[in-house]
Write a protein that holds these residues in place. Structure first.
Motif, PDB file in Angstrom:
ATOM      1  N   ARG A  47       0.810  -1.370  -0.050  1.00 57.94           N
ATOM      2  CA  ARG A  47       0.066   0.043   0.122  1.00 57.94           C
ATOM      3  C   ARG A  47       0.887   1.302   0.071  1.00 57.94           C
ATOM      4  N   ARG A  48       2.053   1.191  -0.512  1.00 57.81           N
ATOM      5  CA  ARG A  48       2.881   2.384  -0.691  1.00 57.81           C
ATOM      6  C   ARG A  48       2.618   3.001  -2.246  1.00 57.81           C
ATOM      7  N   VAL A  49       3.095   4.211  -2.234  1.00 58.52           N
ATOM      8  CA  VAL A  49       3.185   4.809  -3.580  1.00 58.52           C
ATOM      9  C   VAL A  49       3.910   3.905  -4.709  1.00 58.52           C
ATOM     10  N   LEU A  50       4.972   3.472  -4.180  1.00 56.13           N
ATOM     11  CA  LEU A  50       6.094   2.681  -4.830  1.00 56.13           C
ATOM     12  C   LEU A  50       5.158   1.385  -5.574  1.00 56.13           C
ATOM     13  N   ASP A  51       4.293   0.857  -4.511  1.00 54.64           N
ATOM     14  CA  ASP A  51       3.633  -0.278  -5.091  1.00 54.64           C
ATOM     15  C   ASP A  51       2.841   0.138  -6.225  1.00 54.64           C
ATOM     16  N   PHE A  52       2.189   1.271  -6.361  1.00 55.55           N
ATOM     17  CA  PHE A  52       1.442   1.590  -7.172  1.00 55.55           C
ATOM     18  C   PHE A  52       2.240   1.847  -8.559  1.00 55.55           C
ATOM     19  N   LEU A  53       3.198   2.661  -8.145  1.00 54.15           N
ATOM     20  CA  LEU A  53       4.063   2.783  -9.624  1.00 54.15           C
ATOM     21  C   LEU A  53       4.692   1.436 -10.462  1.00 54.15           C
ATOM     22  N   LEU A  54       4.690   0.368  -9.727  1.00 53.83           N
ATOM     23  CA  LEU A  54       5.229  -0.749 -10.222  1.00 53.83           C
ATOM     24  C   LEU A  54       3.846  -1.710 -10.768  1.00 53.83           C
ATOM     25  N   HIS A  55       2.870  -1.440 -10.578  1.00 55.20           N
ATOM     26  CA  HIS A  55       1.572  -1.950 -11.034  1.00 55.20           C
ATOM     27  C   HIS A  55       1.306  -1.459 -12.373  1.00 55.20           C
ATOM     28  N   LYS A  56       1.357  -2.275 -13.550  1.00 51.24           N
ATOM     29  CA  LYS A  56       1.494  -1.829 -14.878  1.00 51.24           C
ATOM     30  C   LYS A  56      -0.093  -1.976 -15.562  1.00 51.24           C
ATOM     31  N   PRO A  57      -0.351  -1.204 -15.944  1.00 56.28           N
ATOM     32  CA  PRO A  57      -1.665  -1.438 -16.679  1.00 56.28           C
ATOM     33  C   PRO A  57      -1.746  -2.512 -17.819  1.00 56.28           C
ATOM     34  N   ALA A  58      -2.928  -2.778 -17.710  1.00 54.69           N
ATOM     35  CA  ALA A  58      -3.085  -4.335 -18.769  1.00 54.69           C
ATOM     36  C   ALA A  58      -3.421  -3.905 -20.178  1.00 54.69           C
ATOM     37  N   TYR A  59      -4.352  -2.813 -20.410  1.00 54.09           N
ATOM     38  CA  TYR A  59      -4.230  -2.409 -21.816  1.00 54.09           C
ATOM     39  C   TYR A  59      -4.916  -1.025 -21.840  1.00 54.09           C
ATOM     40  N   VAL A  60      -5.173  -0.533 -22.946  1.00 57.73           N
ATOM     41  CA  VAL A  60      -5.378   1.143 -22.898  1.00 57.73           C
ATOM     42  C   VAL A  60      -6.997   0.918 -23.885  1.00 57.73           C
ATOM     43  N   ARG A  61      -7.817   1.542 -23.030  1.00 58.32           N
ATOM     44  CA  ARG A  61      -9.208   1.748 -23.897  1.00 58.32           C
ATOM     45  C   ARG A  61      -9.294   2.954 -24.494  1.00 58.32           C
ATOM     46  N   ASN A  62      -9.429   3.004 -25.911  1.00 61.76           N
ATOM     47  CA  ASN A  62      -9.684   4.176 -26.857  1.00 61.76           C
ATOM     48  C   ASN A  62     -10.998   4.593 -26.271  1.00 61.76           C
ATOM     49  N   ARG A  63     -11.143   6.161 -26.242  1.00 60.57           N
ATOM     50  CA  ARG A  63     -12.207   7.088 -26.021  1.00 60.57           C
ATOM     51  C   ARG A  63     -12.461   8.142 -26.917  1.00 60.57           C
ATOM     52  N   GLU A  64     -12.326   7.851 -28.303  1.00 61.02           N
ATOM     53  CA  GLU A  64     -12.361   8.952 -29.090  1.00 61.02           C
ATOM     54  C   GLU A  64     -13.875   9.286 -29.182  1.00 61.02           C
ATOM     55  N   ILE A  65     -14.060  10.626 -29.623  1.00 62.75           N
ATOM     56  CA  ILE A  65     -15.326  11.135 -29.613  1.00 62.75           C
ATOM     57  C   ILE A  65     -16.097  10.801 -30.992  1.00 62.75           C
ATOM     58  N   ASN A  66     -17.366  10.298 -30.724  1.00 66.19           N
ATOM     59  CA  ASN A  66     -18.109   9.938 -32.059  1.00 66.19           C
ATOM     60  C   ASN A  66     -19.430  10.904 -32.024  1.00 66.19           C
ATOM     61  N   GLU A  67     -19.643  11.421 -33.181  1.00 67.70           N
ATOM     62  CA  GLU A  67     -20.647  12.319 -33.317  1.00 67.70           C
ATOM     63  C   GLU A  67     -22.081  11.571 -33.227  1.00 67.70           C
ATOM     64  N   SER A  68     -22.209  10.317 -33.567  1.00 64.02           N
ATOM     65  CA  SER A  68     -23.324   9.654 -33.634  1.00 64.02           C
ATOM     66  C   SER A  68     -23.405   8.010 -33.151  1.00 64.02           C
ATOM     67  N   VAL A  69     -24.156   7.621 -32.793  1.00 66.33           N
ATOM     68  CA  VAL A  69     -24.208   6.070 -32.842  1.00 66.33           C
ATOM     69  C   VAL A  69     -24.373   5.305 -33.755  1.00 66.33           C
ATOM     70  N   ALA A  70     -24.725   5.985 -34.761  1.00 65.67           N
ATOM     71  CA  ALA A  70     -25.039   5.251 -36.182  1.00 65.67           C
ATOM     72  C   ALA A  70     -23.668   4.533 -36.569  1.00 65.67           C
ATOM     73  N   ASN A  71     -23.992   3.528 -37.066  1.00 62.00           N
ATOM     74  CA  ASN A  71     -22.768   2.537 -37.292  1.00 62.00           C
ATOM     75  C   ASN A  71     -21.746   2.151 -36.147  1.00 62.00           C
ATOM     76  N   VAL A  72     -22.050   2.397 -34.902  1.00 63.17           N
ATOM     77  CA  VAL A  72     -21.368   1.869 -33.922  1.00 63.17           C
ATOM     78  C   VAL A  72     -21.913   0.428 -33.496  1.00 63.17           C
ATOM     79  N   ASP A  73     -20.716  -0.210 -33.335  1.00 64.28           N
ATOM     80  CA  ASP A  73     -21.126  -1.864 -33.028  1.00 64.28           C
ATOM     81  C   ASP A  73     -21.465  -1.819 -31.739  1.00 64.28           C
ATOM     82  N   ALA A  74     -22.342  -2.739 -31.310  1.00 62.33           N
ATOM     83  CA  ALA A  74     -22.639  -3.161 -29.968  1.00 62.33           C
ATOM     84  C   ALA A  74     -21.405  -3.675 -29.286  1.00 62.33           C
ATOM     85  N   GLY A  75     -21.185  -3.257 -27.833  1.00 62.87           N
ATOM     86  CA  GLY A  75     -19.940  -3.616 -27.159  1.00 62.87           C
ATOM     87  C   GLY A  75     -18.784  -2.661 -27.541  1.00 62.87           C
TER      88      GLY A  75
END
Length: 692
Positions: A47-75
């Motif tokens: 529970r130290r700051v150092l423990d957090f720094l050594l905790h690597k993210p698993a992946y990156v989730r993209n959150r680019e802006i969409n103008e509409s839900v048209a043609n967006v796949d479920a999920g």
């Protein structure tokens, strides 16, 4: 934990202020507190700051802006501006409806397509509706689900249009635990790196460590999942730092062994046990065994404490090498402690060693957690007086009340089951004690040199004469009934059979072999069958395993999980069936196979595979069918599944790397080892050692 704290405060190159920050408890980060800090501890391992720094993210989730839900796949996860049109209250949920009805907020995007935002926790309904006022535009980010109109359940971000930049275009997703959200990880990350940037700019000018923290920042603020791959620039840089730190620690350990302070007194031979022992031994050692014995004797004669790892395949004769080493120590009046991982294995070692040594007049005893009262006190007195020369046992060997008169040799069997601290606790019972570690888990030499660089390594690569190779075959699981008929015949001829299942119970209905269900089925065919698994009380488990190992017992079939991988020796066992074998790694399968083939009769290993086995799964089983060389198998397992699978999470003696990956970073391992040898362990190396 206190040692880790001390190591952080002992940074050589780092200023005290940064060391204190890295060591700070996470509960003091704004918005965390002691309860959430403990949740983080479960995930981070601290529970130290150092423990957090050594905790690597698993992946990156993209959150680019969409103008509409048209043609967006479920999920798909999207970020989209929405106009709030109406709120639909769920009303009162009838008592026969298990799931609470959702609060729905109907919105439209810029092209007029409808989107329903749903919330299921009625406790926070008012809070969510206030964040989505009717007639207002909001920037919303979350996963789109299919429905009559597209649905977004519990959006992860809801921001006013002026604050839309609070929603990241790319969000690093961390491995998390119960009670923690990705927003909490993001908040923690942002605060830590903001503070770290201030400290480094004000207090720190070491370019190498600035570069190190910059690599950490790039990983935690990764822009794509590619930035988190093992060979990406910054992950590879951190992997090298981690490996370099480990190799420097090994270099220091090796150097310290040869210092004057750690010299041991040379022992004088006062008795001649080994000559008598050779006369009574009914067989000759293999060339490999004799070579290893010579290496051990050379170490024991040196004034530098022995640190030797003996690797040998299942059935290669490591135990007799250990006994011979203990006899050499006894010849000088010293004591030997043999540490085993289980009560059952300790008792089996004790029975074998006592039988060999009682003819020589050497007192051998066994000490486990079962010993209580007067019997335990009597054993402790004998050990303290020096009368007992060889003590076999479990963790009880390094209990506070156990005192040795002259402990000279510690032998650790199945050493990967013990952590470094456990081994050192036992060695601390004497002065500059020799350590001999035994491992029946074959490890590729390059890997063992990396993991055990502070130890000398001996390999027993021959099997004793007369051992028949185990015949290994793979079989589809739908042929189980035919297999049982063949087993009936073998049991009627005196064989004993192991039947291994990967699970205790198939609670999730995934269709993988479960020990309890298989036992219930086989019990109807073999009434004396037994069952052991890890959820049973240890005493009950040991009792059943001991009964199965007894030649006079009627128990002829034992259904088990991998708890029998180590700690049971049944010479009459000649068949092992491993159900859903594709679920295991090669190294584990090879260890399980080693439970048979210990007698002089032909033994068999049957690998049952399920209907959903993959091509790679069958390929692994083919390797096992084609060879019984544990080192070849370990090398294949390393290449196919990686060091994490080869070593397993239960093996506490192994280093759990944060960034390094054996398959991807083999060249970095070599570079780090070479750099550590050439380096005089300067401030940079010591700082890294404190971190890792």
């Amino acid at each position: 934990h206190l040692r880790k704290i001390g190591s952080v405060f002992n940074f050589i190159g780092m200023r005290r202020v940064i060391a204190e920050f890295l060591n700070m408890d996470l509960q003091f980060i704004r918005g965390v507190g002691p309860v959430m800090a403990e949740r983080f501890c479960d995930v981070l391992g601290g529970r130290r700051v150092l423990d957090f720094l050594l905790h690597k993210p698993a992946y990156v989730r993209n959150r680019e802006i969409n103008e509409s839900v048209a043609n967006v796949d479920a999920g798909a996860t999207i970020t989209i501006p929405l106009m709030v049109k109406s709120h639909k209250s769920p009303g009162k949920t009838p008592p026969w409806v298990r799931r609470a009805r959702a609060t729905r907020v109907i919105c439209v995007d810029k092209l007029g397509y409808q989107v329903a935002i749903q919330f299921f926790n009625s406790k926070y309904t008012e809070y969510w509706l206030n964040k989505l006022p009717i007639g207002q535009w909001r920037m919303v980010s979350g996963k789109i689900e299919a429905g009559k109109i597209p649905v977004m359940n519990h959006p992860e971000f809801i921001e006013e249009m002026d604050a839309a930049d609070k929603i990241p275009d790319a969000q690093a997703i961390y491995p998390a635990g119960m009670g923690l959200t990705q927003k909490q990880f993001m908040s923690m990350r942002d605060q830590i790196f903001a503070k770290l940037a201030n400290i480094i700019s004000d207090e720190y000018d070491d370019a190498r460590l600035v570069e190190f923290f910059d690599a950490l920042r790039h990983v935690h603020f990764a822009k794509s999942s590619d930035d988190l791959l093992p060979n990406s620039t910054y992950v590879a840089k951190l992997a090298y730092c981690e490996l370099f730190a480990h190799q420097c620690a090994i270099a220091i350990s090796r150097r310290n062994r040869t210092t004057q302070r750690n010299k041991k007194q040379k022992r004088i031979k006062t008795r001649d046990y080994l000559t008598k022992f050779w006369d009574t031994l009914p067989y000759n050692l293999t060339n490999a065994q004799q070579r290893v014995v010579d290496e051990i004797f050379s170490d024991m004669a040196s004034d530098t404490p022995m640190m030797r790892l003996v690797q040998g395949d299942v059935g290669s004769g490591k135990t007799i090498v250990a006994v011979i080493s203990a006899l050499r120590m006894a010849e000088s009046g010293g004591q030997t402690a043999l540490l085993a991982p289980t009560d059952t294995l300790a008792q089996q070692h004790f029975a074998k060693i006592r039988q060999m040594c009682e003819k020589l007049g050497i007192v051998v005893d066994v000490l486990t957690g079962r010993d209580k009262g007067a019997a335990r006190r009597e054993k402790l007195i004998s050990i303290r007086s020096g009368r007992t020369k060889i003590i076999v046992g479990t963790h009880a060997l390094f209990s506070d009340d156990v005192e040795y008169k002259d402990l000279g040799l510690v032998i650790v069997d199945e050493q990967h089951r013990f952590g470094v601290n456990q081994r050192e606790a036992l060695r601390a019972k004497g002065t500059n004690v020799d350590l001999l570690a035994l491992s029946a888990t074959p490890i590729p030499r390059t890997l063992s040199m990396t993991m055990y660089g502070d130890m000398d390594i001996s390999i027993i690569n021959e099997k004793p004469a007369g051992r028949l190779p185990i015949r290994t075959t793979k079989l589809p699981i739908f042929k189980t009934n035919e297999l049982i008929e063949r087993i009936k015949t073998q049991i009627s001829n005196g064989a004993k059979v192991f039947w291994i299942c990967p699970l205790v119970a198939d609670e999730n209905g995934i269709g993988v072999g479960a020990a309890i269900a298989r036992y219930d089925m086989l019990k109807q065919i073999f009434p004396t069958a037994g069952l052991v698994h890890g959820q049973m009380p240890k005493d009950a488990r040991d009792k059943i395993m001991a009964e199965f190992a007894d030649d006079n017992s009627n128990m002829n079939l034992l259904v088990a999980t991998t708890v029998i991988e180590v700690g049971i020796d049944v010479p009459r066992a000649s068949i092992i069936v491993i159900e859903n074998a594709e679920q295991f790694g090669l190294a584990a399968l090879h260890q399980l196979r080693g439970r048979v083939g210990r007698g002089k009769i032909q033994s068999f290993c049957i690998l049952l595979y399920g209907p959903n086995v993959s091509v790679d799964g069958l390929k692994r089983l083919d390797v096992l069918c084609e060879t019984d060389d544990g080192f070849v198998i370990a090398e294949q397992d390393l290449m196919m599944r990686g060091v994490g699978e080869l070593l397993g999470t239960r093996q506490s003696g192994w280093i759990q790397y944060h960034f390094a990956d054996w398959r991807e970073h083999r060249d970095l391992f070599k570079l780090a080892a070479r750099a550590a040898c050439d380096n005089d362990v300067d401030a940079w190396a010591r700082d890294l050692m404190a971190v890792f």
